[in-house]
Scaffold this active site. Structure first.
Site, short mmCIF file in Angstrom:
data_model
loop_
_atom_site.label_atom_id
_atom_site.label_comp_id
_atom_site.label_asym_id
_atom_site.label_seq_id
_atom_site.Cartn_x
_atom_site.Cartn_y
_atom_site.Cartn_z
N VAL A 1 2.84 -22.15 21.89
CA VAL A 1 3.13 -21.70 23.25
C VAL A 1 1.89 -22.00 24.10
O VAL A 1 0.78 -21.58 23.77
CB VAL A 1 3.48 -20.20 23.27
CG1 VAL A 1 3.58 -19.70 24.70
CG2 VAL A 1 4.77 -19.96 22.52
N HIS B 1 0.81 -1.22 0.00
CA HIS B 1 0.00 0.00 0.00
C HIS B 1 0.84 1.28 0.00
O HIS B 1 1.89 1.32 0.62
CB HIS B 1 -0.88 0.02 1.26
CG HIS B 1 -1.96 -1.01 1.26
ND1 HIS B 1 -3.17 -0.81 0.65
CD2 HIS B 1 -1.99 -2.25 1.79
CE1 HIS B 1 -3.92 -1.89 0.82
NE2 HIS B 1 -3.23 -2.78 1.50
#
Lengths: 117, 566, 418
Positions: free
Chosen positions: B254, B131
Site C-alpha cells: 500500500v 501462551h
C-alpha cells in the site's frame, strides 16, 4: 636469484628452493623426489599447468561435462583455453577419457572428458 | 500520573528536548531526542499501560534516519479497479486469521502483503509458543484475546491440520520457600484465564524434565501452554482462506490512500488502485504507517527486536515441553522472559531477547544477542551449548507504548478497522483477533450471508517420513516422487516439494518451500539439497534455474549459466 | 526379504572401495547410494590431484570415481541407486534396514554394515557469522555443486572464508569462470589447506590470502551486498576497530567438515568428540559389533586415496565379520596429537595391516613419532614438519608385537634437535 616454490605434483607439497643458473641450468633443493626437480625447472623456465573445467552439453541430466587437459599446457594459455572451452557445447554422449578437443590451442595437449555423459 | 507530572518528568530527564502535548484523543509527543532509546523512554513515560489514549510520537533522533518501508519493485495493474468488500493489509498470522474468519461469510475479501509470501515478518520470526498468558495484566485487551485464542488452538489446528502440541510450560523457581505459595496462586490462574496449573516439587519436576537445571527448586506447570509452528499455522490459515474464496495478492504494498470526509475512497498499491468498502489494518510494524495513510493515526509503534537460536534435533532429547527459570530475566524491562522451547518439528528454540530498535525491517542478528540469551537460559537449561546451534533469526515486535493490542474501528475514519500493536502474545491471540475483527466486520455488512461452501478443514502436505511403512509405500506407488529423498537431514521427498509448489497459496521460492515442507531446515541448512530444490522449482514452474529466488524479488540465488558472462 | 553379508551405505570413494573389497572377499554385498549416480562428492570434484597414491596417476575426482565404479561393475556386488536408508535397526544377528526409493519401500537384512556416509559442511551460523540472511551465502561444496554439476554461477564478486582445500579449489574455479575472488580469509594464523593448493589456486591467480582475519557480518537484505571482516586475537575473537567493509555479492564458506553419523548414532555407535566419527579398532569396526565405518564418516581426510584405503579395509573386514566378544585395547596418545584413528586395537583380530592415521595438535618442526608398547619403543618415524591440516599415515605390522588386552600402547611425539 633463488625462488621459493611449493611443488604441486603430489600432496606432499614440498617446499623447494630453485635457482636458475646463468647457463640455463636449474639447481633445486628441498624436494623429496625427482618430480620436484622437473616441476621446479619448468616453473623457472616455462611454467605449466593442467586445466580442469567443465563444458556445456545439450543434456538436461548433465548440463555440464567435466573435462581436463590430458597433460599440462603453458600456464599463460590457461585463460585462452578457458575461452575456447566455454564456447564448446557437447551434443553427443561421451565416455570418461574420450577426447572432446584435440590439441587445444595447438599445444599438442588434448582435452578429455573425465566423467561418463 | 497526570499530564503535568509527565511533562515535568520529561523535562527533568531530557531537558526541553521532548514535549508532551495532550490533544483530542491522543498524547502527542514531539521534539528531538539524543538517541532512539531516549525517544522510546520518553514514549513510555508518557504512556499509561493499557490506556486507549495512546502516545503518538513524532520524536526524531539527531543524526538518525529511519529507513522507509521496503516496497517491491514490481509495478503492474493486477488489482486495478478492484472493489472488494474488505481489503486486509498484511498477511501475517493476524491478517490471515482475519481473512479465514471472513471467508465464513459471503464477502469479497482481498488479502494483501508487500512481501513475496505470507508470514515473512514477525509471524515466522518467533518461538511458536502458545501462551497461557501468565505475565499479562488482567484488564488488558491482549489478556482477553490471549485467553480466548489459547482455547481456540486445539480445534483450529485440528481443522487446519497443523501440528500443535499442548505440551504445557514450567515456570521454575529458585527458592523452595515459594512452594506453598504456589498452591495459593492456583485459583488465581484459573480465574485469570491462564487455566489449570500443577505445583511441582523439584523431584516431581525432574521426573518430567530430567535435564532441567538444579537451580530449579520447584515449579508451576501451566497445562494450557503449547507449541506450534508459527509460519506453518499462518500458511495454513492463508491456504484455508484462499480455498474458501479469499483473494490473496502478494508483492502488494500500500503506497497511499485517498481519504475524503472521513472515509477511505481508494487504496493505491504498486499493483493498481483498489476501491475497498472496508480496510483492515493488520500491517504489523507498519500499522502506524497504514493508519497515517488512512488519516487515522492515534497510536505509535516502537519496534522491538528479539533473537532466537534454533538447535539441532539432537538437543531435543533434553527437553519435553517448555521451561524457564524465574529470576533470570534480562535487565530489559519488556522481555517476555524467553525460555527454552521444544518445537513441534523436533528442534529446540532458545530466546528471545528484547531490544528497542528504530528499524522495522532490520532482521540482522548479532553475536551479543545470542551470547546473552544463552547466558540467561543456561540457568534453566544447563545443557545448552552454542555448538548445537544450527541457525538463528531475528523478529521485530510491533509494540505500542501502552503495550496493549488495538483492535477497534477507526476513530477519525469510518471504514477502517485496526488490528495493531499486536506483538507477543500475538500468535496465541490471532484466532481470537480474527474472530473479534470478523464480528466488527459484520457491523459494516449486516446483510452478509454465510458462505455456504465454507470448509474449515485443510488438507496438509503429507509428511512421508511420519507415515508408517505401508502408508508410505502406498503413496510412493501412486507417485514415485514421494520415494525420492531430496533433503537428507529432514528426509523430505521430491513429491512433498512439488506439493509445496502447487498449494492454494502460491510459492515459488526456496524459502517458501522451506517454510512449507522443511527441506533445508536441518543441520546442513540446505548445503546438500539447495541445488536439488532449485532444480525442482525450475522444472516444476518452468523457469530457468538462475531465476529461482531465495525469497524476495532481489534474492536470486544464482547469477546465470557459467560462460554466459563472456 | 533380501539378505546380505555386507551392506555398504554411501557410494563415494569410501563406500565404493568397501563394496568392491567386501565382494572380492566373497561376501554377498549390497551398496546403497541415495543419489542417482555413484561417486559421492567426487562427482563435483572436477579438479585433479586425486589417485596419486592409489593409482599412481594424477586424476580428477570424477575420473577417480569412474575408476572405482568400473571396478565395482566387475564385481557381483548389488547396487541400489536413488535409495535412502530411512531407518537402521539392530537385530539379534545383524541389522534391518528400511529403504525408501522411487520403487517403493523395502526392507533388507544384513549381517554387517559399513557406514560410508561421508561428511557435511559447517555452515555460516555454525561459525557464528551474523548480520542478515540474504541470497549469496554458500558453503564451498554447495557452490561447487551449483557450478560443476548444474553449470550455474553462484556469484561474481566473491569473498571466501576459510582456507580449507575446497575453499582454495573454489577460488581458482570461480576465477577461471570469470568471477572475481576478492580474497580468501582465514581466522587461524596458518592456512588450513594443502600448501600445493595455496600455490596453484591462489598464487597462480594473484588471489590474496588474509590470515588471522574472519568474516563477522553479512550485509544486504536480498542479495549479499558486502561483508565485514575483522582481525581476530589468539582466541579467534574479532578485535574491535579492525573491521573492514568489503562490497561483494557472494560469501563462500570453507570452514570445516563434519562427519555424517546420524545413522551411526541411531544405532548407538559412540563417537569420538575429536574426530566426530565413531571410535573404531584396526578393522574399522566401531564399538557396536558388526557396524564398520570408513572414510570421511570416520574422520575427515585430506585425500580421497586415504578414504578409499579405509574403505578397502572396512569392506574386507566386514566380509569376514563373525560375532564374538571383543576386548579392546585403547591407543593412548599424548596431548601433542589432535587425534589418532583407530582409537582402539583388537588384539584377537588381524593386526598385520594396522594403519594409524593421526593429526598433530599444533604446527611442529622436525619431530620424531614413537610408538611404545608397555613402555618399550616398537616403532619410530621422523617427520620434517607436522601441520594440523595435514593428516599423517603410519602403516605398521603389529601382528608379531605380542599385544594382549592388558598391554599398554602409546603414541608420543618428540622434538628433534638438529
Amino acid at each position: 636469484m633463488t625462488k621459493e616454490l611449493i611443488c604441486i605434483t603430489c600432496p606432499n607439497s614440498c617446499r623447494i628452493s630453485a635457482e636458475l643458473g646463468e647457463n640455463g641450468t636449474v639447481s633445486v633443493s628441498g624436494n623429496l623426489c625427482p618430480r620436484g626437480e622437473i616441476f621446479a625447472s619448468n616453473e623457472l623456465t616455462c611454467p605449466k599447468r593442467s586445466l580442469t573445467t567443465t563444458v556445456r552439453t545439450v543434456f538436461g541430466d548433465m548440463p555440464v561435462l567435466p573435462v581436463r587437459t590430458a597433460g599440462e599446457i603453458p600456464k599463460e594459455m590457461i585463460m585462452d583455453a578457458m575461452a575456447v572451452l566455454s564456447g564448446l557445447v557437447i551434443r553427443e554422449r561421451v565416455k570418461c577419457g574420450d577426447v572432446v578437443v584435440r590439441s587445444i590451442l595447438d599445444t599438442g595437449c588434448d582435452v578429455i572428458a573425465t566423467l561418463d555423459l | 500520573m497526570s499530564v503535568a507530572k509527565k511533562q515535568r518528568k520529561l523535562r527533568k530527564i531530557f531537558g526541553g528536548a521532548m514535549e508532551l502535548r495532550p490533544e483530542k484523543g491522543r498524547m502527542h509527543l514531539v521534539g528531538e531526542a539524543k538517541s532512539w532509546d531516549d525517544a522510546v523512554q520518553a514514549g513510555l513515560i508518557c504512556a499509561k499501560k493499557g490506556s486507549d489514549i495512546h502516545v503518538v510520537s513524532d520524536v526524531t533522533v539527531k543524526g538518525l534516519e529511519i529507513p522507509p518501508m521496503r516496497v517491491p519493485e514490481l509495478r503492474d495493474n493486477a488489482l486495478e479497479g478492484l472493489r472488494p468488500d474488505v481489503m486486509i493489509i498484511g498477511a501475517g498470522v493476524t491478517g490471515c486469521a482475519i481473512a479465514r474468519e471472513l471467508s465464513r461469510l459471503k464477502l469479497n475479501v482481498l488479502l494483501t502483503d508487500k512481501e513475496y509470501d505470507v508470514a515473512t515478518h514477525a509471524s515466522s520470526r518467533n518461538d511458536g509458543m502458545v501462551h497461557p498468558g501468565i505475565d499479562i495484566l488482567p484488564g488488558l485487551l491482549k489478556k482477553k484475546l490471549n485467553t480466548r485464542g489459547n482455547r481456540m488452538y486445539t480445534r483450529l489446528c485440528r481443522e487446519l491440520n497443523v501440528p500443535f502440541d499442548r505440551c504445557g510450560q514450567y515456570l521454575c523457581f529458585r527458592q523452595k520457600s515459594v512452594l506453598p505459595l504456589l498452591y495459593l496462586t492456583k485459583p488465581y490462574w484459573l480465574l485469570s484465564g491462564a487455566g489449570s496449573t500443577e505445583v511441582l516439587t523439584k523431584k516431581a519436576l525432574k521426573k518430567r524434565e530430567t535435564d532441567v537445571s538444579d537451580e530449579a527448586a520447584c515449579a508451576l506447570y501451566f497445562k494450557s501452554a503449547g507449541s506450534v509452528c508459527p509460519y506453518g499455522l499462518t500458511v495454513a490459515l492463508a491456504e484455508n482462506a484462499v480455498e474458501n474464496g479469499v483473494r490473496l495478492s502478494l508483492d502488494t504494498a500500500v503506497l497511499n490512500m485517498a481519504v475524503e470526509k472521513g472515509e477511505i475512497r481508494s487504496v493505491n498499491t504498486n499493483r493498481g488502485t483498489v476501491y475497498p468498502g472496508l480496510v483492515i489494518n493488520a500491517a504489523g510494524v507498519f500499522a502506524e504507517d497504514v493508519a497515517k495513510m488512512a488519516q487515522d493515526r492515534f497510536f505509535s509503534i516502537h519496534p522491538r527486536r528479539g533473537t532466537n537460536a534454533i538447535l539441532d534435533k539432537k538437543a531435543r532429547r533434553h527437553i519435553v515441553s517448555i521451561y524457564s527459570l524465574m529470576g533470570t530475566q534480562s535487565k530489559s524491562a519488556h522481555t517476555k522472559g524467553g525460555g527454552v522451547v521444544g518445537t513441534v518439528d523436533g528442534n529446540v528454540l532458545v530466546g528471545p531477547d528484547a531490544v528497542e530498535t528504530p528499524e522495522k525491517e532490520n532482521f540482522a542478528t548479532d553475536a551479543e544477542s545470542i551470547l546473552k540469551t544463552f547466558e540467561k537460559q543456561r540457568h534453566a537449561a544447563p545443557w545448552l551449548t552454542q555448538g548445537d546451534i544450527i541457525t538463528y533469526f531475528t523478529g521485530i515486535r510491533a509494540a505500542t507504548y501502552e503495550e496493549d493490542f488495538i483492535v477497534e474501528k477507526g476513530r477519525a475514519v469510518r471504514n477502517i478497522i485496526h488490528a495493531a500493536g499486536i506483538q507477543s502474545p500475538g500468535l496465541t491471540a490471532a484466532p481470537a483477533v480474527g474472530e473479534m475483527v470478523a464480528g466488527m466486520v459484520r457491523d459494516y455488512f449486516p446483510k452478509a450471508e454465510k458462505n455456504p461452501s465454507f470448509d474449515p478443514n485443510r488438507k496438509p502436505i503429507v509428511r512421508m517420513a511420519e507415515l508408517s511403512f505401508e502408508e508410505r509405500a502406498k503413496y510412493i506407488e501412486q507417485n514415485p516422487d514421494y520415494g525420492e529423498i531430496v533433503c537428507r537431514c529432514e528426509e523430505i521427498s521430491r513429491g512433498e516439494i512439488i506439493d509445496a509448489l502447487r498449494r492454494p497459496v502460491p510459492c515459488s521460492t526456496v524459502d517458501g518451500v522451506k517454510r512449507r515442507c522443511r527441506p533445508g531446515m536441518g543441520r546442513c541448512q540446505g548445503g546438500f539439497c539447495s541445488p536439488l530444490v532449485v532444480k525442482i522449482i525450475s522444472e516444476t514452474l518452468g523457469i530457468p534455474e538462475s531465476e529461482v529466488r531465495k525469497g524476495s524479488e532481489g534474492s536470486r540465488l544464482l547469477m546465470g549459466e557459467k560462460g554466459a558472462h563472456k | 526379504m533380501k539378505n546380505y553379508d555386507v551392506t555398504v551405505i554411501g557410494g563415494g570413494p569410501g563406500g565404493l572401495a568397501a563394496a568392491i573389497s567386501a565382494d572380492n572377499a566373497g561376501a554377498s554385498t549390497l551398496l546403497i547410494e541415495r543419489e542417482a549416480r555413484l561417486g559421492g562428492v567426487l562427482k563435483q570434484c572436477i579438479h585433479d590431484g586425486f589417485g596419486v597414491i592409489r593409482f599412481g596417476e594424477k586424476l580428477s575426482g570424477c575420473e577417480y570415481a569412474t575408476r572405482l565404479i568400473r571396478e565395482l561393475e566387475t564385481t557381483g556386488a548389488e547396487l541400489m541407486l536413488s535409495t535412502f536408508v530411512s531407518k537402521a535397526e539392530k537385530q539379534r544377528d545383524g541389522y534391518l534396514l528400511t529403504l525408501t526409493s522411487r520403487g517403493g519401500m523395502e526392507r533388507v537384512f544384513t549381517k554387517a554394515l559399513v557406514l560410508a556416509t561421508g561428511c557435511r559442511e559447517r555452515t555460516a551460523k555454525q561459525v557464528a557469522i551474523h548480520g542478515t540472511r540474504p541470497a549469496g551465502v554458500f558453503t564451498a561444496g554447495t557452490a561447487q555443486a551449483f557450478l560443476n554439476v548444474r553449470g550455474q554461477m553462484p556469484g561474481k564478486r566473491c569473498v571466501i572464508l576459510g582456507s580449507g582445500d575446497i575453499g582454495l579449489i573454489m577460488a581458482r574455479r570461480l576465477t577461471l569462470e570469470g568471477a572475481r575472488v576478492l580474497g580468501v580469509y582465514e581466522a587461524k594464523p596458518d592456512p588450513s589447506g594443502l600448501m600445493r593448493n595455496i600455490s596453484q589456486c591462489l598464487w597462480d591467480f594473484d588471489i590474496p590470502l588474509h590470515l588471522s582475519k574472519t568474516v563477522t557480518t553479512v550485509h544486504g537484505d536480498e542479495r549479499v551486498e558486502a561483508v565485514t571482516v575483522a582481525e581476530v586475537d589468539e582466541k579467534m575473537r574479532p578485535i574491535a576497530g579492525t573491521e573492514e567493509y568489503i562490497p561483494c555479492d557472494t560469501l563462500i564458506l570453507s570452514v570445516g567438515l563434519i562427519p555424517e553419523n546420524e545413522l551411526a548414532e541411531s544405532l548407538g555407535v559412540p563417537l569420538d568428540k575429536k574426530t566426530k566419527g565413531p571410535f573404531c579398532d584396526q578393522s574399522y569396526m566401531t564399538l557396536v559389533d558388526g557396524v564398520f565405518s570408513c572414510g570421511n564418516t570416520l574422520h575427515v581426510s585430506d585425500l580421497a586415496d586415504y578414504v578409499s584405503e579405509s574403505g578397502d579395509a572396512a569392506g574386507r573386514r566386514a566380509a569376514s565379520y563373525a560375532r564374538r566378544e571383543r576386548s579392546l585395547l585403547p591407543v593412548n596418545i599424548s596431548r601433542d596429537f589432535s587425534y589418532v584413528v583407530p582409537q582402539y586395537l583388537d588384539p584377537e583380530a588381524d593386526l598385520s595391516e594396522t594403519v594409524f592415521f593421526f593429526r598433530t595438535a599444533a604446527e611442529r618442526k622436525k619431530t620424531k613419532l614413537r610408538i611404545l608398547l608397555d613402555g618399550v619403543e616398537i616403532k619410530q618415524k621422523q617427520y620434517n614438519g607436522l601441520r594440523p591440516p595435514e593428516m599423517e599415515r603410519i602403516p605398521f605390522d603389529l601382528s608379531g608385537a605380542g599385544l594382549t588386552k592388558d598391554s599398554k600402547l602409546e603414541l608420543l611425539m618428540e622434538e628433534v634437535r638438529s
